[in-house]
Design a protein around this motif. Sequence first.
Motif, PDB file in Angstrom:
ATOM      1  N   GLU A 119       0.832  -1.209   0.000  1.00 32.71           N
ATOM      2  CA  GLU A 119       0.000   0.000   0.000  1.00 32.71           C
ATOM      3  C   GLU A 119       0.869   1.262   0.000  1.00 32.71           C
ATOM      4  O   GLU A 119       0.578   2.233  -0.699  1.00 32.71           O
ATOM      5  CB  GLU A 119      -0.889  -0.020   1.240  1.00 32.71           C
ATOM      6  CG  GLU A 119      -2.079   0.878   1.088  1.00 32.71           C
ATOM      7  CD  GLU A 119      -2.921   0.878   2.361  1.00 32.71           C
ATOM      8  OE1 GLU A 119      -3.419   1.945   2.715  1.00 32.71           O
ATOM      9  OE2 GLU A 119      -3.034  -0.201   3.002  1.00 32.71           O
ATOM     10  N   ILE A 120       1.947   1.211   0.766  1.00 34.45           N
ATOM     11  CA  ILE A 120       2.851   2.372   0.811  1.00 34.45           C
ATOM     12  C   ILE A 120       3.473   2.579  -0.566  1.00 34.45           C
ATOM     13  O   ILE A 120       3.489   3.691  -1.097  1.00 34.45           O
ATOM     14  CB  ILE A 120       3.948   2.164   1.883  1.00 34.45           C
ATOM     15  CG1 ILE A 120       3.310   2.123   3.275  1.00 34.45           C
ATOM     16  CG2 ILE A 120       5.011   3.264   1.808  1.00 34.45           C
ATOM     17  CD1 ILE A 120       4.256   1.735   4.392  1.00 34.45           C
ATOM     18  N   ASN A 121       3.941   1.508  -1.177  1.00 33.52           N
ATOM     19  CA  ASN A 121       4.557   1.635  -2.505  1.00 33.52           C
ATOM     20  C   ASN A 121       3.550   2.131  -3.544  1.00 33.52           C
ATOM     21  O   ASN A 121       3.901   2.907  -4.435  1.00 33.52           O
ATOM     22  CB  ASN A 121       5.184   0.305  -2.941  1.00 33.52           C
ATOM     23  CG  ASN A 121       6.619   0.167  -2.437  1.00 33.52           C
ATOM     24  OD1 ASN A 121       7.236   1.164  -2.037  1.00 33.52           O
ATOM     25  ND2 ASN A 121       7.141  -1.038  -2.449  1.00 33.52           N
ATOM     26  N   GLU A 122       2.309   1.705  -3.397  1.00 29.08           N
ATOM     27  CA  GLU A 122       1.282   2.165  -4.338  1.00 29.08           C
ATOM     28  C   GLU A 122       1.079   3.682  -4.191  1.00 29.08           C
ATOM     29  O   GLU A 122       1.053   4.427  -5.177  1.00 29.08           O
ATOM     30  CB  GLU A 122      -0.030   1.420  -4.069  1.00 29.08           C
ATOM     31  CG  GLU A 122      -1.105   1.775  -5.062  1.00 29.08           C
ATOM     32  CD  GLU A 122      -2.399   1.006  -4.816  1.00 29.08           C
ATOM     33  OE1 GLU A 122      -2.475   0.183  -3.869  1.00 29.08           O
ATOM     34  OE2 GLU A 122      -3.352   1.246  -5.574  1.00 29.08           O
ATOM     35  N   GLN A 123       0.977   4.140  -2.938  1.00 30.47           N
ATOM     36  CA  GLN A 123       0.791   5.587  -2.678  1.00 30.47           C
ATOM     37  C   GLN A 123       1.972   6.382  -3.248  1.00 30.47           C
ATOM     38  O   GLN A 123       1.789   7.415  -3.877  1.00 30.47           O
ATOM     39  CB  GLN A 123       0.780   5.860  -1.158  1.00 30.47           C
ATOM     40  CG  GLN A 123      -0.341   5.224  -0.411  1.00 30.47           C
ATOM     41  CD  GLN A 123      -1.449   6.242  -0.132  1.00 30.47           C
ATOM     42  OE1 GLN A 123      -1.500   7.298  -0.730  1.00 30.47           O
ATOM     43  NE2 GLN A 123      -2.332   5.890   0.783  1.00 30.47           N
ATOM     44  N   LEU A 124       3.183   5.882  -2.970  1.00 29.97           N
ATOM     45  CA  LEU A 124       4.384   6.612  -3.420  1.00 29.97           C
ATOM     46  C   LEU A 124       4.449   6.626  -4.951  1.00 29.97           C
ATOM     47  O   LEU A 124       4.845   7.633  -5.550  1.00 29.97           O
ATOM     48  CB  LEU A 124       5.648   5.978  -2.835  1.00 29.97           C
ATOM     49  CG  LEU A 124       5.783   6.050  -1.305  1.00 29.97           C
ATOM     50  CD1 LEU A 124       7.022   5.282  -0.842  1.00 29.97           C
ATOM     51  CD2 LEU A 124       5.845   7.499  -0.817  1.00 29.97           C
ATOM     52  N   ALA A 125       4.029   5.524  -5.571  1.00 30.59           N
ATOM     53  CA  ALA A 125       4.062   5.454  -7.036  1.00 30.59           C
ATOM     54  C   ALA A 125       3.088   6.467  -7.640  1.00 30.59           C
ATOM     55  O   ALA A 125       3.425   7.182  -8.586  1.00 30.59           O
ATOM     56  CB  ALA A 125       3.716   4.033  -7.497  1.00 30.59           C
ATOM     57  N   ILE A 126       1.909   6.563  -7.067  1.00 29.69           N
ATOM     58  CA  ILE A 126       0.904   7.487  -7.630  1.00 29.69           C
ATOM     59  C   ILE A 126       1.406   8.935  -7.555  1.00 29.69           C
ATOM     60  O   ILE A 126       1.351   9.676  -8.534  1.00 29.69           O
ATOM     61  CB  ILE A 126      -0.460   7.317  -6.901  1.00 29.69           C
ATOM     62  CG1 ILE A 126      -1.040   5.937  -7.217  1.00 29.69           C
ATOM     63  CG2 ILE A 126      -1.440   8.424  -7.312  1.00 29.69           C
ATOM     64  CD1 ILE A 126      -2.238   5.534  -6.361  1.00 29.69           C
ATOM     65  N   VAL A 127       1.964   9.332  -6.391  1.00 30.80           N
ATOM     66  CA  VAL A 127       2.429  10.737  -6.306  1.00 30.80           C
ATOM     67  C   VAL A 127       3.677  10.968  -7.141  1.00 30.80           C
ATOM     68  O   VAL A 127       3.865  12.065  -7.674  1.00 30.80           O
ATOM     69  CB  VAL A 127       2.713  11.239  -4.867  1.00 30.80           C
ATOM     70  CG1 VAL A 127       1.452  11.373  -4.070  1.00 30.80           C
ATOM     71  CG2 VAL A 127       3.757  10.462  -4.171  1.00 30.80           C
ATOM     72  N   SER A 128       4.516   9.960  -7.285  1.00 28.70           N
ATOM     73  CA  SER A 128       5.714  10.132  -8.109  1.00 28.70           C
ATOM     74  C   SER A 128       5.318  10.347  -9.562  1.00 28.70           C
ATOM     75  O   SER A 128       5.868  11.197 -10.252  1.00 28.70           O
ATOM     76  CB  SER A 128       6.637   8.916  -8.009  1.00 28.70           C
ATOM     77  OG  SER A 128       7.032   8.745  -6.675  1.00 28.70           O
ATOM     78  N   GLU A 129       4.339   9.570 -10.017  1.00 27.16           N
ATOM     79  CA  GLU A 129       3.871   9.713 -11.401  1.00 27.16           C
ATOM     80  C   GLU A 129       3.232  11.100 -11.599  1.00 27.16           C
ATOM     81  O   GLU A 129       3.534  11.794 -12.568  1.00 27.16           O
ATOM     82  CB  GLU A 129       2.865   8.589 -11.703  1.00 27.16           C
ATOM     83  CG  GLU A 129       2.321   8.579 -13.106  1.00 27.16           C
ATOM     84  CD  GLU A 129       3.308   8.036 -14.160  1.00 27.16           C
ATOM     85  OE1 GLU A 129       4.333   7.438 -13.787  1.00 27.16           O
ATOM     86  OE2 GLU A 129       3.036   8.230 -15.356  1.00 27.16           O
TER      87      GLU A 129
END
Length: 348
Positions: A74-84
Amino acid sequence: MISDRKLEHLLICKNYDVEFKDKTTGFEDIELIHNALPEVDKNEIDLSTSVFGKKLDSPLFITAITGGHPAAKEINEQLAIVSEENNIALGVGSQRAACEHPELEDTYSVVRENAPDCLLIGNIGAPQLHLANKAVEILDADILAIHLNPLQESIQPEGDLDARGYLESISEITDIVDIPVMAKETGCGISAETAKQLVDAGVSFIDIEGAGGTSWAAVETYRSEDRYLGELFWDWGIPTAVSTAEVASAVEVPIISSGGIRNGLEAAKAIALGADSVGMALPFLKKSVSQDELNQFIHYFNDSLRIAMFLVGANTIEELKQSRLVISGKTKQWLDERGINTKNYSRR
Ligand code: FMN
């Protein structure tokens, strides 16, 4: 089991004070020289930078944090969305668990799914030559980071204490993967001498991860029954500002300055010291509770960097790199002792 350890690290870093106690990054010793006539339109300042051919909207990297446990997905998903969304680079935590346990792969592959165009950085340890290509494949990585963490291994109850042959293994990793390889510390910094060895071994990117932010002796102290050694080495390492200047003086490859950087003003100092980009881990873990918090943090970072650039009259990151600065205190003492002429910064 590695996966349980990953969860413990996340919980400890989120809930306990894991930062250096008395040692600081050294950025408090660095002053950019104010320009009362900047001749720059702040709204036109360009934070973009290019890394191995990929254009990023800001020199900010989210450095390796997690993966390898269902809670990390879940953390990686959140970080991926904001990075994109913000077009910044994102690193994942050590991928060893997923390379050895396929059921954990989705805790990393979730990143590319949510960040199709991002610059993504995979992560393995120096002895894990056999996992290198698998790690690149799982993440669809653009860069592969090799983490260096001898302090953590020393304090960690299950630590790997035989560090012989690591440089050779790093050199072989650079031969077998077909993407650039980065070497990264984890909070103790990289010296000029080590940087040269790494570049000679074929590394094409260095993330210095110096002292002053998250302390891995601290994290492992909370996991140990006996706190004595962890407490003793809590503040070990080369301060981030010092390590940045050392590595910039020693090698030509691009550098990420990181370890305790917390805002755009410190980032501006790091870039003027010779870094190409800056990285942060702990603040992003703490803000990963919501997209809004993450986006606001990135907004503050970018805006504080832009103000610092305005105040020194820099339109671009390349111009910021040439900005004059004065180095005083312990940081100057350290650089003097190490033969780095601080006047090269103040009288450019
Ligand atoms: N660095 C790695 O190279 N591999 C890892 O697996 C890894 N796991 C981390 C897990 C957590 C919860 C945190 C906070 C950091 C981790 N790091 C790892 C280290 C960070 O990438 C970074 O080097 C260090 O935290 C210093 O930066 P900071 O002061 O901004 O947190």
